[in-house]
Design an enzyme around this catalytic site. Sequence first.
Site, PDB file in Angstrom:
ATOM      1  N   CYS A  74       2.723  -2.547   2.105  1.00 30.74           N
ATOM      2  CA  CYS A  74       3.388  -2.599   0.753  1.00 30.74           C
ATOM      3  C   CYS A  74       4.827  -3.188   0.601  1.00 30.74           C
ATOM      4  O   CYS A  74       4.973  -3.909  -0.086  1.00 30.74           O
ATOM      5  CB  CYS A  74       3.562  -0.950   0.479  1.00 30.74           C
TER       6      CYS A  74
HETATM    7  N1  LIG Z   1      -1.834   1.659   2.327  1.00 33.84           N
HETATM    8  C1  LIG Z   1      -1.063   2.155   1.826  1.00 33.84           C
HETATM    9  O1  LIG Z   1      -0.116   2.991   2.442  1.00 33.84           O
HETATM   10  C2  LIG Z   1      -0.727   1.883   0.406  1.00 33.84           C
HETATM   11  C3  LIG Z   1       0.020   2.881  -0.517  1.00 33.84           C
HETATM   12  C4  LIG Z   1       0.200   2.730  -1.822  1.00 33.84           C
HETATM   13  C5  LIG Z   1      -0.659   1.564  -2.440  1.00 33.84           C
HETATM   14  N2  LIG Z   1      -1.374   0.682  -1.442  1.00 33.84           N
HETATM   15  C6  LIG Z   1      -1.934  -0.401  -2.364  1.00 33.84           C
HETATM   16  O2  LIG Z   1      -3.365   0.107  -2.393  1.00 33.84           O
HETATM   17  C7  LIG Z   1      -4.203  -0.937  -2.457  1.00 33.84           C
HETATM   18  C8  LIG Z   1      -5.301  -0.646  -1.227  1.00 33.84           C
HETATM   19  O3  LIG Z   1      -4.588  -0.748  -0.134  1.00 33.84           O
HETATM   20  P1  LIG Z   1      -5.333  -0.051   1.203  1.00 33.84           P
HETATM   21  O4  LIG Z   1      -4.346  -0.040   2.084  1.00 33.84           O
HETATM   22  O5  LIG Z   1      -6.146   0.920   1.102  1.00 33.84           O
HETATM   23  O6  LIG Z   1      -6.228  -1.356   1.796  1.00 33.84           O
HETATM   24  P2  LIG Z   1      -7.428  -1.336   2.955  1.00 33.84           P
HETATM   25  O7  LIG Z   1      -7.342  -2.858   3.387  1.00 33.84           O
HETATM   26  O8  LIG Z   1      -7.020  -0.198   3.969  1.00 33.84           O
HETATM   27  O9  LIG Z   1      -8.712  -1.169   2.202  1.00 33.84           O
HETATM   28  C9  LIG Z   1      -9.125  -1.865   1.089  1.00 33.84           C
HETATM   29  C10 LIG Z   1     -10.653  -1.624   1.208  1.00 33.84           C
HETATM   30  O10 LIG Z   1     -11.248  -2.480   0.188  1.00 33.84           O
HETATM   31  C11 LIG Z   1     -12.578  -3.184   0.757  1.00 33.84           C
HETATM   32  N3  LIG Z   1     -12.810  -4.244  -0.367  1.00 33.84           N
HETATM   33  C12 LIG Z   1     -12.235  -5.401  -0.577  1.00 33.84           C
HETATM   34  N4  LIG Z   1     -12.793  -5.993  -1.335  1.00 33.84           N
HETATM   35  C13 LIG Z   1     -13.857  -5.260  -1.921  1.00 33.84           C
HETATM   36  C14 LIG Z   1     -14.724  -5.459  -2.848  1.00 33.84           C
HETATM   37  N5  LIG Z   1     -14.822  -6.651  -3.577  1.00 33.84           N
HETATM   38  N6  LIG Z   1     -15.636  -4.329  -3.108  1.00 33.84           N
HETATM   39  C15 LIG Z   1     -15.610  -3.443  -2.519  1.00 33.84           C
HETATM   40  N7  LIG Z   1     -14.753  -3.305  -1.535  1.00 33.84           N
HETATM   41  C16 LIG Z   1     -13.556  -4.306  -1.258  1.00 33.84           C
HETATM   42  C17 LIG Z   1     -12.062  -3.477   2.032  1.00 33.84           C
HETATM   43  O11 LIG Z   1     -13.461  -3.684   2.804  1.00 33.84           O
HETATM   44  C18 LIG Z   1     -11.424  -2.380   2.596  1.00 33.84           C
HETATM   45  O12 LIG Z   1     -12.180  -1.436   2.968  1.00 33.84           O
HETATM   46  C19 LIG Z   1      -3.549  -2.310  -2.185  1.00 33.84           C
HETATM   47  O13 LIG Z   1      -3.202  -2.836  -3.241  1.00 33.84           O
HETATM   48  C20 LIG Z   1      -2.028  -1.541  -1.539  1.00 33.84           C
HETATM   49  O14 LIG Z   1      -1.079  -2.284  -1.749  1.00 33.84           O
HETATM   50  C21 LIG Z   1      -1.575   1.109  -0.372  1.00 33.84           C
END
Ligand SMILES: NC(=O)c1ccc[n+]([C@@H]2O[C@H](COP(=O)([O-])OP(=O)(O)OC[C@H]3O[C@@H](n4cnc5c(N)ncnc54)[C@H](O)[C@@H]3O)[C@@H](O)[C@H]2O)c1
Length: 448
Positions: A286
């Site tokens: 992030c």
């Molecule tokens: N990790 C955090 O602490 C956090 C906190 C706040 C916001 N965010 C935001 O949340 C969002 C997700 O982050 P995350 O950490 O969960 O990412 P991540 O990489 O852990 O998980 C994303 C998931 O999406 C899946 N994916 C990708 N393309 C796909 C598709 N077309 N169809 C279905 N699944 C698909 C991936 O296989 C993966 O399992 C990002 O925008 C991030 O900036 C993350």
Amino acid sequence: MTNVTTEHSPTLKLKLETREARIGIVGMGYVGLPLALLFSSEGFRVTGFDIAADKVATLNAGKSYIVRILPEAIEAARKAGFSATSDYAGIAEMDAIIICVPTPLDEHHEPDLSFVTGTVKALSPNIHEGQLIVLESTTYPGTTEEVVVPLLESGNRHGLRVARGGETSGVHVAFSPEREDPGNDSVDRRDIPKVVGGCSSAAAELAAAMYGSIFHRVVPVSSPAAAEMTKLLENIYRCVNIALVNELKQLCIRMGIDIHEVIDAAKTKPFGFQAFYPGPGLGGHCIPIDPFYLSWKAREFDFRTRFIELAGEVNTAMPYFVLEQMAAALNEHGKNFKGSKVLILGVAYKRDIDDLRESPALTIIELLRKKGANVAYNDPFFAKVGHGRKYDLNMTRAPLDDLGQYDAVVIVTDHSSYDYARIVREAQLVIDTRNATRGIESAKIIHC
Ligand SMILES: NC(=O)c1ccc[n+]([C@@H]2O[C@H](COP(=O)([O-])OP(=O)(O)OC[C@H]3O[C@@H](n4cnc5c(N)ncnc54)[C@H](O)[C@@H]3O)[C@@H](O)[C@H]2O)c1
């Protein structure tokens, strides 16, 4: 807010309030999986969608791939009807869909929305009238209305439109940022207020009904763009303040002042000051990334986001500063990097989590290797380190014994399981980038 009076939506609102609605969560990662478990534990029927077949199989076997999520929680959700799939046909059966896919930067440091657009293209043929679709991925203001909505409208077979403004029929689209703080269990997820901005009043109302059945407070804002900007303001605020203390730390070291003593004193002020702490550089999915989504969008408006750029510059330079301090400390012992044995303690981007993304430890390891050091690492969460965004490190965890063999032990991530007194006792030289050795008096410790 207006009342939703469409044929479908009043039913959906009721279904959301009574938890009979079926919720589909797309992206079973660090954000989507805990959210799916939360909705499931609150009585909703939840389906997780993910393109990663191994994650789908793991979840359907009742197992976990995220350390802080116990298999018992997945098993309990499965008993309550949770399952995972890679088949987007199941989207048609959902009443509401929440999208939690990655939003990284590309190699030119520009927003890479391919996961969001790929998801929306894949789900749009299966959407139906009255469905609620919420984007939670962090992104620049305008993404929901300028990117997601047109793709939903062009991609579905029935000529469905997204409801806008006061319209009450169509597909309901909103943005609601994820505000989770991984590894921080001091705040219950339900107590983190949920900001929501809809493309229409109806969408805002439905999204508020959905999140309101889980979260104790929903904060409606007037548009998806305002909700998108809210998330960026929060993360830019952190990024800029961390850069500020990182810069002041460097000055304090030169002046012989302990920055941590100063922060501890400053934070006794009951108003107008919030403590941020210096470190070896930014990590995670992030804070090092999200601000640049806004910088990119700002260019469209002929505007330069100078605070973001300056903070990025200071924070990116921190691993290099750690190396400078190490070089000086090794020099004091008549040594240099070439041929020195160095142990990196902690490679996760922050304390007590199993997330390596953008970790400054990876940069520090790479820089040390380039200078000819013999680098090993220890981290309770990683038995191996393969590759980061830029690096292919290919290392396996070194045991936490015989610390005296290393010319320097560098504390990059202050995991709480480490016994810092023992580490200082056994090591020849300790480079502490996190103030993990506070309270331990030893000439072997270099704070940087
Ligand atoms: N990790 C955090 O602490 C956090 C906190 C706040 C916001 N965010 C935001 O949340 C969002 C997700 O982050 P995350 O950490 O969960 O990412 P991540 O990489 O852990 O998980 C994303 C998931 O999406 C899946 N994916 C990708 N393309 C796909 C598709 N077309 N169809 C279905 N699944 C698909 C991936 O296989 C993966 O399992 C990002 O925008 C991030 O900036 C993350």
